[in-house]
Design a protein around this motif. Structure first.
Motif, PDB file in Angstrom:
ATOM      1  N   THR A   1    -140.290  29.417 -35.729  1.00  0.00           N
ATOM      2  CA  THR A   1    -139.538  29.117 -36.870  1.00  0.00           C
ATOM      3  C   THR A   1    -139.800  30.175 -38.047  1.00  0.00           C
ATOM      4  O   THR A   1    -138.023  30.202 -38.558  1.00  0.00           O
ATOM      5  CB  THR A   1    -141.323  28.211 -38.120  1.00  0.00           C
TER       6      THR A   1
ATOM      7  N   PHE B   1    -146.140  25.985 -41.950  1.00  0.00           N
ATOM      8  CA  PHE B   1    -145.708  25.621 -40.305  1.00  0.00           C
ATOM      9  C   PHE B   1    -147.154  25.288 -40.469  1.00  0.00           C
ATOM     10  O   PHE B   1    -147.208  24.134 -39.828  1.00  0.00           O
ATOM     11  CB  PHE B   1    -145.264  27.085 -39.580  1.00  0.00           C
TER      12      PHE B   1
ATOM     13  N   ASN C   1    -148.142  21.912 -41.705  1.00  0.00           N
ATOM     14  CA  ASN C   1    -147.540  20.973 -41.090  1.00  0.00           C
ATOM     15  C   ASN C   1    -147.473  19.955 -39.441  1.00  0.00           C
ATOM     16  O   ASN C   1    -147.844  19.401 -39.048  1.00  0.00           O
ATOM     17  CB  ASN C   1    -146.160  20.692 -40.877  1.00  0.00           C
TER      18      ASN C   1
ATOM     19  N   TYR D   1    -137.668  22.234 -38.470  1.00  0.00           N
ATOM     20  CA  TYR D   1    -138.394  22.807 -39.690  1.00  0.00           C
ATOM     21  C   TYR D   1    -137.752  24.111 -39.675  1.00  0.00           C
ATOM     22  O   TYR D   1    -137.729  24.901 -40.442  1.00  0.00           O
ATOM     23  CB  TYR D   1    -140.147  22.905 -39.587  1.00  0.00           C
TER      24      TYR D   1
ATOM     25  N   SER E   1    -141.625  17.517 -41.370  1.00  0.00           N
ATOM     26  CA  SER E   1    -141.169  18.447 -40.898  1.00  0.00           C
ATOM     27  C   SER E   1    -140.017  19.137 -41.739  1.00  0.00           C
ATOM     28  O   SER E   1    -140.150  19.852 -42.252  1.00  0.00           O
ATOM     29  CB  SER E   1    -140.378  18.370 -39.929  1.00  0.00           C
TER      30      SER E   1
ATOM     31  N   ALA F   1    -140.009  21.844 -44.368  1.00  0.00           N
ATOM     32  CA  ALA F   1    -138.874  22.856 -44.745  1.00  0.00           C
ATOM     33  C   ALA F   1    -138.176  23.195 -45.747  1.00  0.00           C
ATOM     34  O   ALA F   1    -138.304  24.353 -46.102  1.00  0.00           O
ATOM     35  CB  ALA F   1    -138.134  22.604 -43.628  1.00  0.00           C
TER      36      ALA F   1
END
Lengths: 434, 434, 434
Positions: C130, C158, C161, C183, C374, C378
């Motif tokens: 990510t 992250f 989520n 994301y 997501s 983000a």
């Protein structure tokens, strides 16, 4: 010059998308996941439904690296042709693996379906290797459209010959010296002969390397060299047979390095080493031990094959390649004849001898028939494919733009600003757009 | 100058071919495939004939990548020495793995035979690592003939020390901090001392990087970094012990990156990062955790070792390397003392402490003896090897051609045309041929 | 300008070492080796203590290569930013995997401990992806200190989520189209929006490639492309489900190559291919098939997803990226919106449809909720992180030093000597030190 209409804006997208859509339709009709319940044809290591279907996955990935990094970067040695080498390699292999899955699957339908397994995608990757070898013979002299057509035809013919060799002749060729290496090389040489360009007889200023392009090519060489044991053993019978294929290939390649380096130094000016030999002839041991890889030839037997392969291959690059070009009109850009052609034949011959000596069950004349079949399909298939590729509407490059990315690629401008330095893409860019 | 007869046309091919042919003969006499029926000496994971003989194969391939891509490209940082770095690396490793298989096999004969398994070829690859480490210390200052001789001798001595450490002292060194890294580094430093060239004291214009050569070197760094868990765990006992070795190495390396970057920035001009540190010191965590990798030191223990290794290694590059050269006459081209030498000793010391603390069954004084033995064999073996390499007929390069591919390689002409730009090989080419 | 105090000598080492030491302390308290006796939460393939704990190791290594070579080299396309691309990629991933192991482990404590297994380190590697995606959006415009802070925050968010999606919503996302790709992309775009630099609106002379930097980037592309089947299948249920994930990804990527090449040629000047598309859009098929990878969508279904992804991604690079920059103030250096953002959403939508059609047990609205979650985490997380990164004491580069290694790296001098040629680091070096 309409024959040299190299603008690909319509031709290439149409050919690529039409091929892909047809392929998807055929997949929708014929292809399913392997459910592990098949009864397996022809390959003993496909017949263990109780096994983990992922067992071969690490070897698949090694082969995958050989196809996409190995072949792709091996061809980046040309000073201005790296985008095409690694980029078109990706394109051809990506299409080829789909087409190969279909063409090879036709011979092994299970209830009318191709059941995709790791074994099958290894073989699909293998089928693309033939195309990538042939690509090497004509590197720099063809358009992406021509090459997609070659991919389609070469893999189709390959799957016929493979079926004949494996399932009709029952010949051994676990590492595919004959059905991939010799086939791919002579197919490509036949295409190259048909597409011969007399104007390039005296060489092209772009047909050479620069220092860093030789370094990129070594990435390809070393990945091919390292993972070749996986190539030669991936579809071998599991267990000790597979181990034998790994060890024979490992040792053949190691011995081949020594002989390739030695001969390179022996034949070159002041005993220096030549990158062309190092990049290519060091791999000939992997090619030549292919057919015998899973046979009981003994570790020293494998090393002898590698030793001889390294010698033959290096001598081929030095002495035979120029003759092929000048006498026979066969211009072989990467020297695939020396890396895949002659070592592939050597591998086929070694297989005949090994089977005759009882190193593996089988019949020597069937091995010989397999070699002859592979060469025959290659030469005839390559010649016909070359004639189709010669049709004047596939966007082939004019002579003066051969070996030059800028005819089919957007090449960064900034290096074109200074003519004196590395200057990868400047001249040709102008030419192509003139 | 007869002492500087660098034309290798006869010397090199003869040495390479004679070595290879002798090796093949020895293989014909002593080496067979592993049939799974051996009774295994010394290594518990060699004694499970019922297991799939290919279990370790993916780890073998990881180690293989470290040897050929990792070490090979790590050394390509020099602006004009990339062909030699990756090319001679391939040559030495290809010969070394054959010789290592023999030398290591001597101590584990089974009915008078060396039985080749995946375990054995992993160890053969390992044996070459010692040579490639030593190669780093003398990079740019030796001929391929000298290096082949070093390969022969260094692996022979290595196999004696390895046998002593593993089978006589029964010391632990699963990731080989002592027997490979410290041994290889100090062996190379001893050779470098004997071959010291006062004329290079003030540096050579070619002994530095260019932008893209540093990028090529990062390929080596990153592949070494990623696959180091395989290096440290490949020959560990299967199951949870092997898992422990993977996790310890993974975490040690991760912590080492942070400390190497931090110290690099701390000691460099304006807090900038130095590629020499990033390319090398980030790997010190893999070296230093080697001996303890399969011990119950806890994830945080591994991270502490990595943290300290990154600090020591970076400081070594910055402050110790210049002192070694100026005070002790030890010129260490790649800084192997900082990447392999000191972190290897750190690893050996950590192993002594860990065994003393009961993190693994064993005796701390045996660990200490193993470290001393490795250093002793390295220094004595390296000094004697250096003296042999100093004999004046091995084609060693004259001072002014050090760090320059063009003395032993055909280098592409076209970059030589423009003196002002990257100009990799132009000057030197003339020099070498003058 | 105190806001542009780019000297990192104290800031960077302190931040890096403090983060690492805190991490080690947390590891000492919370992290142990997996002993195989856990009772496994949430993932069926974590619950087989009798299995070899190393089964997933080859797939882990494939993912590892994607993270460190794949992402690292993919970003080296910029002419003067290769050291930062591959070097800072290594730094962020090395810290991120440690932090991810902690953050993800919090949700799966076993007797108060995080038990490290191969499964866990695969997920730790995933969590770093990510960050590396977001890094692409802001490549060239941030300091290493800012990026370490982003790593800390992005992985923390992250893991929240991911826990929500997997364990609360029970949504499927085996290849992480939503929770990693979408994301990471939108997080990075939100950061990029907050850090927008109007002065760079008209482009920077360094924001482009040179021939060899494009070649280095292809190393990243091809390794990502090859190993993507491992990314999408590594944490799938073992056996046929995992095989399905491999095959779907293999075929989606292959189809995607054809459509990306076709559209690139269709939209570019004179039908030429554009390296930006080839380097990136060929991978969109891997992203888009992620959510559905382990579902029974049929091989042709996977190919259709890949075909569409290649088209969308290429069109996004050509037409959408300039609009985002000019209209919305979102400058996306690597075009992560086109490679990860839109294909990630496409993957999420395909997952909704596939679950609705019964291709996998589950509920379509939960899939939709997972996608929304997501994207929401983000955008909000990225915006807040961007504000923190905007604080004026993190050593961010001044506008005129963006896309230029020499502000944070020692860059080899010798190429700076000749202004006219490749001249990677010369101008900027002076600027940075002025």
């Amino acid at each position: 010059m309409p024959a040299y209409a190299t603008n690909m804006r319509l031709k290439f997208p149409i050919v690529a998308l039409v091929l892909e859509i047809i392929t998807i339709i055929l997949f929708a009709v014929f292809v399913v996941y392997d459910d592990g319940k098949g009864h397996g044809h022809g390959h003993s290591n496909e017949t263990h439904p109780e096994e983990n279907p992922m067992t071969l996955y690490p070897m698949f990935q090694d082969v995958h690296v050989m196809i996409f990094i190995g072949f792709g970067f091996l061809m980046t040695f040309l000073k201005r042709y790296g985008f095409s080498s690694v980029g078109v390699n990706l394109l051809l292999a990506a299409f080829g693996l789909q087409w190969g899955l279909l063409m090879q699957g036709i011979w092994h339908l299970d209830n009318g379906k191709v059941k995709v397994s790791i074994f099958k995608i290894i073989n699909a990757d293998f089928s693309t290797a033939t195309v990538l070898i042939s690509f090497g013979a004509i590197l720099g002299k063809t358009s992406p459209v021509q090459l997609l057509i070659m991919t389609l035809l070469e893999i189709t013919v390959f799957s016929i010959n493979e079926h004949l060799v494996a399932n009709v002749l029952h010949a051994h060729d676990v590492g595919a010296s004959m059905i991939i290496h010799a086939y791919g090389a002579y197919f490509g040489l036949a295409v190259s002969r048909v597409l011969y360009r007399p104007a390039l007889r005296n060489g092209d200023k772009n047909e050479g390397s620069v220092y860093h392009s030789d370094m990129f090519a070594m990435i390809g060489t070393v990945f091919l060299w390292m993972f070749w044991p996986s190539f030669n053993s991936a579809i071998a019978d599991p267990g000790l047979t597979q181990l034998t294929a790994v060890i024979n290939t490992y040792l053949s390649l190691a011995a081949c390095v020594l002989s390739a380096y030695a001969i390179s130094s022996l034949v070159e000016h002041k005993g220096k080493l030549d990158m062309v030999h190092i990049q290519n002839a060091t791999l000939a041991g992997g090619v030549a031990v292919g057919t015998c890889a899973d046979m009981d030839i003994g570790p020293y037997g494998a090393m002898l094959i590698g030793l001889v392969a390294g010698i033959i291959s290096t001598l081929g690059f030095k002495y035979l390649n120029p003759i092929l070009a000048s006498r026979l009109g066969i211009h072989d850009t990467c020297g695939v004849h020396n890396l895949h052609g002659m070592p592939g034949i050597l591998g086929g011959l070694a297989g005949i001898v090994a089977v005759a000596l009882g190193k593996k069950e089988g019949q020597a004349y069937m091995q010989a028939a397999a070699l002859a079949s592979s060469l025959g399909f290659a030469l005839v298939g390559g010649a016909i494919t070359g004639l189709i590729m010669k049709l004047p509407f596939w966007g082939q490059p004019p002579d003066q733009n051969c070996f030059d990315d800028s005819i089919y690629w957007e090449v960064p401008e900034d290096e074109g600003e200074n003519e004196g330095s590395l200057a990868h893409a400047d001249h040709s860019k102008n030419k192509a757009e003139a």
